[in-house]
Scaffold this motif. Structure first.
Motif, PDB file in Angstrom:
ATOM      1  N   ALA A  20       0.834  -1.206   0.000  1.00 32.05           N
ATOM      2  CA  ALA A  20       0.000   0.000   0.000  1.00 32.05           C
ATOM      3  C   ALA A  20       0.869   1.256   0.000  1.00 32.05           C
ATOM      4  O   ALA A  20       0.600   2.213  -0.735  1.00 32.05           O
ATOM      5  N   HIS A  21       1.919   1.257   0.801  1.00 27.87           N
ATOM      6  CA  HIS A  21       2.833   2.404   0.861  1.00 27.87           C
ATOM      7  C   HIS A  21       3.528   2.611  -0.488  1.00 27.87           C
ATOM      8  O   HIS A  21       3.628   3.731  -0.983  1.00 27.87           O
ATOM      9  N   THR A  22       3.985   1.533  -1.087  1.00 26.04           N
ATOM     10  CA  THR A  22       4.699   1.614  -2.358  1.00 26.04           C
ATOM     11  C   THR A  22       3.775   2.042  -3.490  1.00 26.04           C
ATOM     12  O   THR A  22       4.169   2.831  -4.349  1.00 26.04           O
ATOM     13  N   GLU A  23       2.544   1.538  -3.495  1.00 30.80           N
ATOM     14  CA  GLU A  23       1.568   1.972  -4.500  1.00 30.80           C
ATOM     15  C   GLU A  23       1.421   3.486  -4.478  1.00 30.80           C
ATOM     16  O   GLU A  23       1.437   4.140  -5.525  1.00 30.80           O
ATOM     17  N   LYS A  24       1.282   4.026  -3.290  1.00 35.23           N
ATOM     18  CA  LYS A  24       1.108   5.472  -3.141  1.00 35.23           C
ATOM     19  C   LYS A  24       2.376   6.224  -3.554  1.00 35.23           C
ATOM     20  O   LYS A  24       2.318   7.206  -4.293  1.00 35.23           O
ATOM     21  N   ALA A  25       3.524   5.743  -3.093  1.00 38.34           N
ATOM     22  CA  ALA A  25       4.794   6.426  -3.382  1.00 38.34           C
ATOM     23  C   ALA A  25       5.116   6.439  -4.875  1.00 38.34           C
ATOM     24  O   ALA A  25       5.647   7.418  -5.392  1.00 38.34           O
ATOM     25  N   LEU A  26       4.785   5.353  -5.576  1.00 35.31           N
ATOM     26  CA  LEU A  26       5.089   5.247  -6.997  1.00 35.31           C
ATOM     27  C   LEU A  26       3.919   5.670  -7.888  1.00 35.31           C
ATOM     28  O   LEU A  26       4.039   5.660  -9.109  1.00 35.31           O
ATOM     29  N   ASP A  27       2.800   6.012  -7.262  1.00 35.64           N
ATOM     30  CA  ASP A  27       1.593   6.403  -7.988  1.00 35.64           C
ATOM     31  C   ASP A  27       1.190   5.332  -8.985  1.00 35.64           C
ATOM     32  O   ASP A  27       1.013   5.581 -10.182  1.00 35.64           O
ATOM     33  N   THR A  43       7.335 -13.511  -0.680  1.00 35.87           N
ATOM     34  CA  THR A  43       7.179 -12.304  -1.482  1.00 35.87           C
ATOM     35  C   THR A  43       5.707 -12.147  -1.854  1.00 35.87           C
ATOM     36  O   THR A  43       4.950 -13.119  -1.900  1.00 35.87           O
ATOM     37  N   LEU A  44       5.329 -10.918  -2.121  1.00 37.38           N
ATOM     38  CA  LEU A  44       3.980 -10.611  -2.583  1.00 37.38           C
ATOM     39  C   LEU A  44       4.127  -9.779  -3.843  1.00 37.38           C
ATOM     40  O   LEU A  44       4.816  -8.756  -3.837  1.00 37.38           O
ATOM     41  N   GLY A  45       3.535 -10.228  -4.918  1.00 35.53           N
ATOM     42  CA  GLY A  45       3.615  -9.507  -6.179  1.00 35.53           C
ATOM     43  C   GLY A  45       2.242  -9.329  -6.781  1.00 35.53           C
ATOM     44  O   GLY A  45       1.306 -10.069  -6.468  1.00 35.53           O
ATOM     45  N   ALA A  46       2.127  -8.309  -7.642  1.00 36.87           N
ATOM     46  CA  ALA A  46       0.850  -8.072  -8.304  1.00 36.87           C
ATOM     47  C   ALA A  46       1.065  -7.198  -9.531  1.00 36.87           C
ATOM     48  O   ALA A  46       1.920  -6.312  -9.521  1.00 36.87           O
ATOM     49  N   PRO A  47       0.284  -7.437 -10.587  1.00 34.20           N
ATOM     50  CA  PRO A  47       0.326  -6.537 -11.722  1.00 34.20           C
ATOM     51  C   PRO A  47      -0.288  -5.203 -11.313  1.00 34.20           C
ATOM     52  O   PRO A  47      -1.200  -5.150 -10.491  1.00 34.20           O
ATOM     53  N   ALA A  48       0.232  -4.134 -11.894  1.00 32.07           N
ATOM     54  CA  ALA A  48      -0.260  -2.795 -11.571  1.00 32.07           C
ATOM     55  C   ALA A  48      -0.152  -1.916 -12.807  1.00 32.07           C
ATOM     56  O   ALA A  48       0.437  -2.306 -13.810  1.00 32.07           O
ATOM     57  N   ARG A  49      -0.723  -0.734 -12.714  1.00 34.28           N
ATOM     58  CA  ARG A  49      -0.637   0.258 -13.791  1.00 34.28           C
ATOM     59  C   ARG A  49      -0.210   1.594 -13.218  1.00 34.28           C
ATOM     60  O   ARG A  49      -0.620   1.966 -12.130  1.00 34.28           O
ATOM     61  N   THR A  50       0.613   2.292 -13.981  1.00 33.91           N
ATOM     62  CA  THR A  50       1.030   3.629 -13.579  1.00 33.91           C
ATOM     63  C   THR A  50      -0.107   4.603 -13.872  1.00 33.91           C
ATOM     64  O   THR A  50      -1.103   4.243 -14.515  1.00 33.91           O
ATOM     65  N   ALA A  51       0.060   5.839 -13.442  1.00 38.23           N
ATOM     66  CA  ALA A  51      -0.952   6.867 -13.694  1.00 38.23           C
ATOM     67  C   ALA A  51      -1.152   7.106 -15.192  1.00 38.23           C
ATOM     68  O   ALA A  51      -2.219   7.538 -15.615  1.00 38.23           O
ATOM     69  N   THR A  52      -0.118   6.796 -15.984  1.00 37.44           N
ATOM     70  CA  THR A  52      -0.227   6.974 -17.440  1.00 37.44           C
ATOM     71  C   THR A  52      -0.686   5.707 -18.153  1.00 37.44           C
ATOM     72  O   THR A  52      -0.727   5.662 -19.377  1.00 37.44           O
ATOM     73  N   GLY A  53      -0.988   4.649 -17.387  1.00 38.63           N
ATOM     74  CA  GLY A  53      -1.524   3.413 -17.966  1.00 38.63           C
ATOM     75  C   GLY A  53      -0.508   2.365 -18.345  1.00 38.63           C
ATOM     76  O   GLY A  53      -0.869   1.345 -18.927  1.00 38.63           O
TER      77      GLY A  53
END
Length: 60
Positions: A20-27, A43-53
């Motif tokens: 949660a902290h890293t999601e916020k820090a990296l947007d 480890t915990l991993g997950a696909p994510a998207r940046t603010a630009t997609g």
């Protein structure tokens, strides 16, 4: 989808807090329900998207 067993509750809570902290820090935004626990819940991993997609992978 969760693959592999999650670790003990304290470690799981710690890993989720870091995510949660890293999601916020990296947007970035993790795709709901798409997390993966690594070998022995270390480890915990997950696909994510940046603010630009842009697709990225967030791993703790």
């Amino acid at each position: 989808m969760t693959i592999g067993p999650p670790p003990d509750p304290d470690t799981e809570q710690h890993a989720r807090a870091h995510h949660a902290h890293t999601e916020k820090a990296l947007d970035v935004q993790v795709e709901p329900g798409a997390e993966f626990w690594g070998w022995a819940g270390r480890t915990l991993g997950a696909p994510a998207r940046t603010a630009t997609g842009v697709s990225v992978w967030l791993r703790q």
